[in-house]
Design a protein around this motif. Structure first.
Motif, PDB file in Angstrom:
ATOM      1  N   ALA A  49      18.379  -6.588  -8.052  1.00 12.07           N
ATOM      2  CA  ALA A  49      17.866  -5.219  -8.090  1.00 12.07           C
ATOM      3  C   ALA A  49      18.448  -4.357  -6.979  1.00 12.07           C
ATOM      4  CB  ALA A  49      16.351  -5.230  -7.981  1.00 12.07           C
ATOM      5  N   GLU A  50      18.486  -3.071  -7.245  1.00 13.01           N
ATOM      6  CA  GLU A  50      18.836  -2.074  -6.233  1.00 13.01           C
ATOM      7  C   GLU A  50      17.560  -1.792  -5.445  1.00 13.01           C
ATOM      8  OE1 GLU A  50      20.364   0.246  -3.719  1.00 13.01           O
ATOM      9  OE2 GLU A  50      21.750  -0.422  -5.281  1.00 13.01           O
ATOM     10  N   LEU A  51      17.509  -2.230  -4.189  1.00 16.46           N
ATOM     11  CA  LEU A  51      16.295  -2.096  -3.382  1.00 16.46           C
ATOM     12  C   LEU A  51      16.419  -1.062  -2.265  1.00 16.46           C
ATOM     13  CD1 LEU A  51      15.363  -5.878  -3.017  1.00 16.46           C
ATOM     14  CD2 LEU A  51      14.313  -4.185  -4.519  1.00 16.46           C
ATOM     15  N   LYS A  56       8.546   2.583  -3.724  1.00 14.01           N
ATOM     16  CA  LYS A  56       7.429   1.885  -4.349  1.00 14.01           C
ATOM     17  C   LYS A  56       7.934   0.966  -5.456  1.00 14.01           C
ATOM     18  CE  LYS A  56       4.440   5.784  -3.392  1.00 14.01           C
ATOM     19  NZ  LYS A  56       3.829   6.996  -3.886  1.00 14.01           N
ATOM     20  N   ILE A  57       7.267  -0.169  -5.583  1.00 11.20           N
ATOM     21  CA  ILE A  57       7.452  -1.042  -6.737  1.00 11.20           C
ATOM     22  C   ILE A  57       6.364  -0.649  -7.726  1.00 11.20           C
ATOM     23  CG2 ILE A  57       7.335  -3.415  -7.595  1.00 11.20           C
ATOM     24  CD1 ILE A  57       8.107  -4.274  -4.653  1.00 11.20           C
ATOM     25  N   ASP A 115       9.439  10.327  -5.614  1.00  9.97           N
ATOM     26  CA  ASP A 115       9.348   8.926  -5.191  1.00  9.97           C
ATOM     27  C   ASP A 115      10.471   8.136  -5.838  1.00  9.97           C
ATOM     28  OD1 ASP A 115       7.100   9.203  -3.597  1.00  9.97           O
ATOM     29  OD2 ASP A 115       5.701   8.308  -5.045  1.00  9.97           O
ATOM     30  N   ARG A 116      11.085   7.272  -5.045  1.00  7.08           N
ATOM     31  CA  ARG A 116      12.145   6.382  -5.549  1.00  7.08           C
ATOM     32  C   ARG A 116      11.479   5.050  -5.886  1.00  7.08           C
ATOM     33  NH1 ARG A 116      17.391   7.191  -4.620  1.00  7.08           N
ATOM     34  NH2 ARG A 116      17.699   5.056  -3.903  1.00  7.08           N
ATOM     35  N   ALA A 143       9.483  11.186 -10.836  1.00  2.00           N
ATOM     36  CA  ALA A 143       9.939  10.137  -9.914  1.00  2.00           C
ATOM     37  C   ALA A 143      11.399   9.816 -10.212  1.00  2.00           C
ATOM     38  CB  ALA A 143       9.080   8.885 -10.077  1.00  2.00           C
ATOM     39  N   ASP A 144      12.061   9.236  -9.237  1.00  2.00           N
ATOM     40  CA  ASP A 144      13.448   8.776  -9.382  1.00  2.00           C
ATOM     41  C   ASP A 144      13.397   7.265  -9.606  1.00  2.00           C
ATOM     42  OD1 ASP A 144      16.148   8.191  -9.214  1.00  2.00           O
ATOM     43  OD2 ASP A 144      16.298   8.611  -7.063  1.00  2.00           O
ATOM     44  N   VAL A 145      13.686   6.840 -10.831  1.00  2.43           N
ATOM     45  CA  VAL A 145      13.692   5.406 -11.134  1.00  2.43           C
ATOM     46  C   VAL A 145      15.026   4.850 -10.644  1.00  2.43           C
ATOM     47  CG1 VAL A 145      13.593   3.646 -12.933  1.00  2.43           C
ATOM     48  CG2 VAL A 145      12.129   5.682 -13.094  1.00  2.43           C
ATOM     49  N   VAL A 146      14.977   4.118  -9.541  1.00  5.83           N
ATOM     50  CA  VAL A 146      16.172   3.564  -8.916  1.00  5.83           C
ATOM     51  C   VAL A 146      16.707   2.382  -9.717  1.00  5.83           C
ATOM     52  CG1 VAL A 146      17.066   2.436  -6.832  1.00  5.83           C
ATOM     53  CG2 VAL A 146      15.442   4.327  -6.631  1.00  5.83           C
TER      54      VAL A 146
END
Length: 189
Positions: A49-51, A56-57, A115-116, A143-146
């Motif tokens: 995953a891109e962390l 937030k998860i 929020d990312r 939100a920005d889904v990373v």
């Protein structure tokens, strides 16, 4: 062979109507989830995953909670659980989810515009739940889904095929003649 592969190959199969369904500790909470399997899955998510800069998860209740909790503990990233119950808190966003076998309403709290987020789920099957979650996060909340990771993908097309959403998976499987078949031991993405 890793623990996730072996656990899927050993998974009992039950029939729900015409549908063959594997029963697995990640997707169903039974049989018992061994800590070494959960640890392996979380380490694989961390590697895949891109962390970077994730605020937030986000995970849907209920079967994403154990994976996301372990991931939160290992990364120090806060966890938001999308609930199947309305609490009426300020900023709560409802979403309608439809899967191959059910439909219901879910509710997102504590995700703000900008929020990312990293979205985690146990299984990607039809993609109905995931599409509803991603649409709500991006379109309704802003939100920005990373990144998006599902531990197990059931082989076949999903409702995400004609969207801009990409879901990384750890392993892709199908059920054939009463047995789990590993389609791709490394998943997608």
């Amino acid at each position: 062979m890793d623990l996730l592969e072996q656990s899927l190959l050993d998974a009992p199969i039950i029939e729900k109507g015409d549908y063959e369904y594997f029963v697995h500790p990640i997707s169903d909470g039974v049989p018992m989830l061994k800590p070494e399997l959960l640890r392996e899955i979380v380490i694989r998510i961390i590697r895949k995953a891109e962390l970077e800069n994730v605020d937030k998860i986000v995970t849907p209740a209920a079967m994403g909670i154990h994976i996301s909790t372990a991931l939160s503990l290992m990364t120090d990233i806060p966890l938001v659980v999308i609930r199947k119950r309305k609490y009426g808190l300020e900023g709560e966003v409802p979403l309608f989810q439809e899967t191959g076998y059910s439909e219901s309403e879910m509710f997102i709290n504590d995700v703000e515009p900008g929020d990312r987020v990293l979205v985690i789920d146990d299984v990607l099957s039809t993609g109905g739940t995931m599409k509803a979650i991603l649409d709500a996060l991006t379109n309704d909340i802003g939100a920005d889904v990373v990144d998006v990771v599902a531990v197990i993908k059931k082989a076949g097309e999903t409702e995400l095929e004609d969207t801009d959403y990409t879901v990384r998976t750890l392993i892709n499987v199908t059920v054939e003649d009463g047995e789990v078949v590993i389609v791709d031991a490394h998943g997608d993405g």
